[in-house]
Design a protein around this motif. Structure first.
Motif, mmCIF file in Angstrom:
data_model
loop_
_atom_site.group_PDB
_atom_site.id
_atom_site.type_symbol
_atom_site.label_atom_id
_atom_site.label_comp_id
_atom_site.label_asym_id
_atom_site.label_seq_id
_atom_site.Cartn_x
_atom_site.Cartn_y
_atom_site.Cartn_z
ATOM 1 N N CYS A 169 -1.681 3.690 -29.676
ATOM 2 C CA CYS A 169 -2.015 4.930 -28.986
ATOM 3 C C CYS A 169 -2.946 4.616 -27.815
ATOM 4 N N CYS A 218 -6.482 7.102 -28.415
ATOM 5 C CA CYS A 218 -7.528 6.845 -29.410
ATOM 6 C C CYS A 218 -7.536 5.398 -29.897
ATOM 7 N N TYR A 227 -5.332 3.898 -31.815
ATOM 8 C CA TYR A 227 -4.664 3.702 -33.104
ATOM 9 C C TYR A 227 -3.499 2.710 -32.983
ATOM 10 N N CYS A 247 1.194 9.937 -32.070
ATOM 11 C CA CYS A 247 0.085 9.283 -32.773
ATOM 12 C C CYS A 247 -0.303 10.128 -33.984
ATOM 13 N N GLU A 286 -2.987 10.011 -35.651
ATOM 14 C CA GLU A 286 -4.438 10.257 -35.656
ATOM 15 C C GLU A 286 -4.826 11.408 -34.738
ATOM 16 N N CYS A 287 -4.324 11.366 -33.505
ATOM 17 C CA CYS A 287 -4.754 12.381 -32.531
ATOM 18 C C CYS A 287 -3.584 13.181 -31.956
ATOM 19 N N SER A 290 -1.325 12.434 -30.016
ATOM 20 C CA SER A 290 -1.010 12.162 -28.622
ATOM 21 C C SER A 290 0.399 11.583 -28.503
HETATM 22 ZN ZN LIG Z 1 -4.127 8.569 -30.937
#
Ligand SMILES: [Zn+2]
Length: 113
Positions: free
Chosen positions: A73, A76, A78, A89, A91-92, A94
């Motif tokens: 990513c 962030c 990741y 992503c 996690e975020c 994106s």
């Molecule tokens: Zn991310």
């Protein structure tokens, strides 16, 4: 006919290599396919049977292994597998991601006789 071209390239690689090593027959081919490579695994066996006719790879068993898609990513940082549903992503969320593996395909090893 994407898969057919891949199979032909595969044979052009493995047949000379096996002969170089004194093999008379290729028994098994361990072929890794990236999840995102666009290769349809079910087509591989069918096309291989056609393309390998008359070569030392005829009747070889193809062991397919899927290589999972991995991303990085850009937002962030990741790294790992993407969100399977949205392909973003996990996690975020994106979409600013880069595919780091999963598009490749390669011959991992051969079993010859
Ligand atoms: Zn991310």
């Amino acid at each position: 006919m994407h898969e057919m071209a891949i199979i032909e390239a595969l044979l052009e690689t493995v047949v000379p290599k096996a002969k170089e090593n004194g093999a008379e027959k290729i028994l098994e081919i361990n072929f890794h396919i990236g999840e995102m490579s666009g290769i349809v695994p079910s087509c591989i066996h069918e096309y291989f049977a056609i393309a390998s006719k008359g070569t030392i790879a005829e009747h070889a068993k193809i062991n397919l292994k899927t290589v999972p898609a991995m991303i990085r990513c850009n937002d962030c940082g990741y790294t790992g597998t993407p969100d399977k549903q949205n392909y973003c992503c996990p996690e975020c969320q994106s979409f600013n991601i880069k595919l780091t593996s999963g598009r490749e395909y390669y011959i991992e090893s051969l079993v010859v006789e």
